[in-house]
Design a protein around this motif. Structure first.
Motif, mmCIF file in Angstrom:
data_model
loop_
_atom_site.group_PDB
_atom_site.id
_atom_site.type_symbol
_atom_site.label_atom_id
_atom_site.label_comp_id
_atom_site.label_asym_id
_atom_site.label_seq_id
_atom_site.Cartn_x
_atom_site.Cartn_y
_atom_site.Cartn_z
ATOM 1 N N MET A 80 8.633 14.951 -4.235
ATOM 2 C CA MET A 80 8.379 13.720 -4.975
ATOM 3 C C MET A 80 7.611 12.749 -4.109
ATOM 4 S SD MET A 80 12.048 13.086 -6.896
ATOM 5 C CE MET A 80 11.401 11.608 -7.697
ATOM 6 N N SER A 81 6.708 11.971 -4.746
ATOM 7 C CA SER A 81 5.948 10.986 -3.993
ATOM 8 C C SER A 81 6.835 9.803 -3.645
ATOM 9 C CB SER A 81 4.746 10.511 -4.822
ATOM 10 O OG SER A 81 5.180 9.938 -6.048
ATOM 11 N N ALA A 82 6.450 9.082 -2.583
ATOM 12 C CA ALA A 82 7.229 7.919 -2.159
ATOM 13 C C ALA A 82 7.132 6.816 -3.211
ATOM 14 C CB ALA A 82 6.698 7.411 -0.821
ATOM 15 N N PRO A 83 8.214 6.052 -3.420
ATOM 16 C CA PRO A 83 8.152 4.950 -4.375
ATOM 17 C C PRO A 83 7.101 3.919 -3.966
ATOM 18 C CG PRO A 83 10.421 5.426 -3.739
ATOM 19 C CD PRO A 83 9.547 6.187 -2.802
ATOM 20 N N THR A 84 6.472 3.326 -4.962
ATOM 21 C CA THR A 84 5.479 2.280 -4.732
ATOM 22 C C THR A 84 6.085 0.938 -5.104
ATOM 23 O OG1 THR A 84 3.618 3.764 -5.154
ATOM 24 C CG2 THR A 84 3.198 1.401 -5.370
ATOM 25 N N VAL A 85 6.027 -0.013 -4.163
ATOM 26 C CA VAL A 85 6.635 -1.320 -4.346
ATOM 27 C C VAL A 85 5.536 -2.381 -4.414
ATOM 28 C CG1 VAL A 85 8.276 -3.009 -3.436
ATOM 29 C CG2 VAL A 85 8.639 -0.564 -3.022
ATOM 30 N N LEU A 86 5.566 -3.186 -5.458
ATOM 31 C CA LEU A 86 4.703 -4.361 -5.537
ATOM 32 C C LEU A 86 5.397 -5.513 -4.836
ATOM 33 C CD1 LEU A 86 2.272 -5.982 -6.657
ATOM 34 C CD2 LEU A 86 3.659 -6.400 -8.707
ATOM 35 N N VAL A 87 4.736 -6.116 -3.851
ATOM 36 C CA VAL A 87 5.286 -7.260 -3.120
ATOM 37 C C VAL A 87 4.438 -8.475 -3.460
ATOM 38 C CG1 VAL A 87 5.924 -8.202 -0.875
ATOM 39 C CG2 VAL A 87 6.049 -5.732 -1.265
ATOM 40 N N THR A 88 4.989 -9.380 -4.255
ATOM 41 C CA THR A 88 4.262 -10.611 -4.563
ATOM 42 C C THR A 88 4.429 -11.584 -3.391
ATOM 43 O OG1 THR A 88 6.064 -11.860 -5.620
ATOM 44 C CG2 THR A 88 4.869 -10.247 -6.980
ATOM 45 N N GLY A 89 3.352 -12.283 -3.039
ATOM 46 C CA GLY A 89 3.416 -13.130 -1.849
ATOM 47 C C GLY A 89 3.534 -12.318 -0.580
ATOM 48 N N VAL A 145 3.023 0.446 -0.584
ATOM 49 C CA VAL A 145 3.066 -0.995 -0.811
ATOM 50 C C VAL A 145 1.790 -1.476 -1.482
ATOM 51 C CG1 VAL A 145 3.182 -3.275 0.290
ATOM 52 C CG2 VAL A 145 4.641 -1.403 1.122
ATOM 53 N N VAL A 146 1.968 -2.303 -2.498
ATOM 54 C CA VAL A 146 0.873 -3.022 -3.160
ATOM 55 C C VAL A 146 1.193 -4.507 -3.061
ATOM 56 C CG1 VAL A 146 -0.371 -3.420 -5.321
ATOM 57 C CG2 VAL A 146 0.482 -1.117 -4.769
ATOM 58 N N VAL A 147 0.259 -5.291 -2.586
ATOM 59 C CA VAL A 147 0.465 -6.732 -2.401
ATOM 60 C C VAL A 147 -0.364 -7.506 -3.414
ATOM 61 C CG1 VAL A 147 0.012 -8.699 -0.858
ATOM 62 C CG2 VAL A 147 1.082 -6.614 0.036
ATOM 63 N N VAL A 148 0.256 -8.519 -4.005
ATOM 64 C CA VAL A 148 -0.458 -9.536 -4.777
ATOM 65 C C VAL A 148 -0.189 -10.880 -4.125
ATOM 66 C CG1 VAL A 148 -0.608 -10.791 -6.960
ATOM 67 C CG2 VAL A 148 -0.447 -8.311 -6.974
ATOM 68 N N ASP A 149 -1.244 -11.575 -3.733
ATOM 69 C CA ASP A 149 -1.114 -12.871 -3.067
ATOM 70 C C ASP A 149 -2.374 -13.671 -3.357
ATOM 71 O OD1 ASP A 149 -0.927 -14.981 -0.988
ATOM 72 O OD2 ASP A 149 0.652 -13.725 -0.150
ATOM 73 N N ASP A 150 -2.212 -14.961 -3.669
ATOM 74 C CA ASP A 150 -3.406 -15.780 -3.910
ATOM 75 C C ASP A 150 -3.909 -16.466 -2.642
ATOM 76 O OD1 ASP A 150 -1.592 -17.833 -3.485
ATOM 77 O OD2 ASP A 150 -1.876 -18.784 -5.441
ATOM 78 N N HIS A 151 -3.181 -16.308 -1.536
ATOM 79 C CA HIS A 151 -3.545 -16.857 -0.224
ATOM 80 C C HIS A 151 -3.681 -18.380 -0.250
ATOM 81 C CE1 HIS A 151 -3.841 -12.893 1.428
ATOM 82 N NE2 HIS A 151 -4.768 -12.538 0.556
ATOM 83 N N THR A 190 -1.784 -1.744 -14.105
ATOM 84 C CA THR A 190 -2.493 -0.617 -14.703
ATOM 85 C C THR A 190 -3.083 0.298 -13.630
ATOM 86 O OG1 THR A 190 -3.036 -1.929 -16.674
ATOM 87 C CG2 THR A 190 -4.371 0.037 -16.263
ATOM 88 N N ARG A 191 -3.568 -0.301 -12.564
ATOM 89 C CA ARG A 191 -4.222 0.477 -11.512
ATOM 90 C C ARG A 191 -3.228 1.274 -10.679
ATOM 91 N NH1 ARG A 191 -8.544 -1.908 -7.048
ATOM 92 N NH2 ARG A 191 -8.710 -0.014 -5.786
ATOM 93 N N HIS A 192 -2.031 0.715 -10.462
ATOM 94 C CA HIS A 192 -1.035 1.354 -9.586
ATOM 95 C C HIS A 192 0.198 1.742 -10.388
ATOM 96 C CE1 HIS A 192 -3.290 -0.084 -6.057
ATOM 97 N NE2 HIS A 192 -3.403 -1.229 -6.706
ATOM 98 N N ARG A 193 0.811 2.838 -10.016
ATOM 99 C CA ARG A 193 2.088 3.228 -10.615
ATOM 100 C C ARG A 193 3.198 2.529 -9.827
ATOM 101 N NH1 ARG A 193 5.996 6.207 -9.228
ATOM 102 N NH2 ARG A 193 4.846 7.084 -7.450
ATOM 103 N N ILE A 194 3.633 1.396 -10.336
ATOM 104 C CA ILE A 194 4.614 0.572 -9.638
ATOM 105 C C ILE A 194 6.025 1.036 -10.006
ATOM 106 C CG2 ILE A 194 5.468 -1.769 -9.263
ATOM 107 C CD1 ILE A 194 2.610 -1.350 -8.282
ATOM 108 N N ASP A 195 6.847 1.283 -8.990
ATOM 109 C CA ASP A 195 8.234 1.691 -9.214
ATOM 110 C C ASP A 195 9.223 0.533 -9.089
ATOM 111 O OD1 ASP A 195 7.909 4.669 -9.434
ATOM 112 O OD2 ASP A 195 7.025 4.370 -7.460
ATOM 113 N N ALA A 196 8.886 -0.477 -8.307
ATOM 114 C CA ALA A 196 9.792 -1.607 -8.089
ATOM 115 C C ALA A 196 8.976 -2.804 -7.624
ATOM 116 C CB ALA A 196 10.855 -1.258 -7.048
ATOM 117 N N VAL A 197 9.573 -3.984 -7.747
ATOM 118 C CA VAL A 197 8.907 -5.233 -7.364
ATOM 119 C C VAL A 197 9.835 -6.028 -6.460
ATOM 120 C CG1 VAL A 197 7.931 -7.420 -8.176
ATOM 121 C CG2 VAL A 197 7.597 -5.326 -9.529
ATOM 122 N N ILE A 198 9.271 -6.561 -5.377
ATOM 123 C CA ILE A 198 9.946 -7.583 -4.574
ATOM 124 C C ILE A 198 9.142 -8.865 -4.762
ATOM 125 C CG2 ILE A 198 10.707 -8.333 -2.301
ATOM 126 C CD1 ILE A 198 10.958 -5.479 -1.452
#
Length: 340
Positions: free
Chosen positions: A1-10, A30-36, A73-81
């Motif tokens: 199984m592939s490793a879980p992908t986590v969206l980290v906001t900020g 890890v996928v990051v969303v940040d407006d800096h 849509t672009r990433h298969r997100i499994d969880a969010v922090i």
């Protein structure tokens, strides 16, 4: 199984960036969303360097529903922090509507995206400030919420919104971690606290005074009902807070409802004690002036971390001296912050 992908906001922020390192070192993607708006992209470069792995990064405001939808849509997100928020008590009393717009509005938009894309795990970065004044004793999760400023109220509102979302969508599993004062830096000195814009927390002030970028510290209130008259807080090493967020994902889903846990040391440190500790770490006295109390502040706020220790085995082991040494190491190696 592939490793879980986590969206980290900020994820480029102080706690977010350290959490990204923790996740990458434990094989999460890890996928990051940040407006800096208050963080530097340089922090993400340091994360990649420390972890020896890449992450995906998107510059976006959580309230931009279209941009957020593109990320999911672009990433298969499994969880969010979820860290992304404004976080300063004093500032929140001056611009309360901004705090509700950003903190509450961003959380609502994130939950909508999670439901739309069938993402079922959420770890929310909350705050012990929700409890209000501790009254001289460590606070447990059973203590009632008595927030005293817009920042704390926005976090409390977010918790209630998440709880309502979980009730409506029982497939969701959510954990809120309440902590107060993250401090320190990665022990390597390569990753630390480098806020953009006005400084609102005491440790960055101490760092910049020690390096010569600022002259003196303002201590808000010398007449609090505490041993030395200055406010008492529970300072927790940022690396250990990052570990707590990763452990939240490692646990089996908590089931229906919102799970609330404190992250803290259970030990209070006054502002003057912190000033002394930082002076010892950097080898110089920190000049300060005691001024009037800051709106929205409370005398003492210390978390009782007993529940998280019993359930997850998490316990903070680094003291304030270690936090100051690590923060000073980062500042000494980055006298002007991260390079642009």
């Amino acid at each position: 199984m592939s490793a879980p992908t986590v969206l980290v906001t900020g994820g480029a922020g102080f706690i977010g960036s350290h959490t990204c390192v923790e996740l990458l070192e434990h094989r999460y993607e890890v996928v990051v969303v940040d407006d800096h708006s208050t963080s530097s992209p340089g922090a993400l470069a340091a994360v990649r360097d420390l972890a020896g792995r890449d992450l995906a990064a998107h510059r976006a405001d959580l309230r931009d529903a279209a941009a957020l939808d593109r990320v999911f849509t672009r990433h298969r997100i499994d969880a969010v922090i979820h860290f992304a928020a404004r976080k300063a008590v004093g500032e929140s009393t001056l611009i309360p509507l901004d705090y509700y717009d950003i903190n509450v509005g961003g959380t609502v938009a994130l939950l909508r995206a999670m439901v739309a894309h069938d993402v079922r795990r959420l770890v929310f970065s909350s705050s012990c400030s929700i409890y209000g004044d501790g009254g001289g004793r460590p606070l447990t999760e059973a203590d009632p919420a008595r927030p005293t400023n817009p920042y704390a109220r926005s976090k409390w509102m977010c918790e209630q919104i998440i709880a309502d979302a979980v009730r409506r969508h029982p497939e969701l599993s959510a954990t809120a971690l309440r902590y107060f004062n993250p401090a320190g830096a990665h022990p390597s000195g390569r990753l630390g606290e480098d806020p953009r814009g006005p400084l609102n927390n005491v440790v960055p002030f101490l760092m910049q005074i020690a390096i010569g970028r600022r002259d003196r510290l303002r201590v808000f209130g010398g007449d609090w009902p505490t041993p030395d008259g200055t406010a008492v807080r529970d300072y927790v090493h940022v690396v250990e807070i990052a570990e707590g967020h990763r452990l939240a994902l490692d646990q089996p889903p908590s089931g229906p409802g919102l799970r609330v846990l404190n992250l803290g040391t259970g030990v209070g440190t006054s502002v003057l004690e912190l000033v002394t500790a930082f002076g010892a770490a950097c080898g110089r006295d920190i000049p300060y002036d005691v001024v009037g109390r800051r709106a929205g502040d409370v005398a003492e706020l210390v978390a009782d971390p007993g529940r998280v220790a019993a359930e997850w085995g998490w316990k903070a082991g680094r003291d304030v001296a270690a936090m100051c040494r690590d923060a000073w190491r980062f500042q000494r190696l980055h006298p002007d912050g991260y390079p642009d």
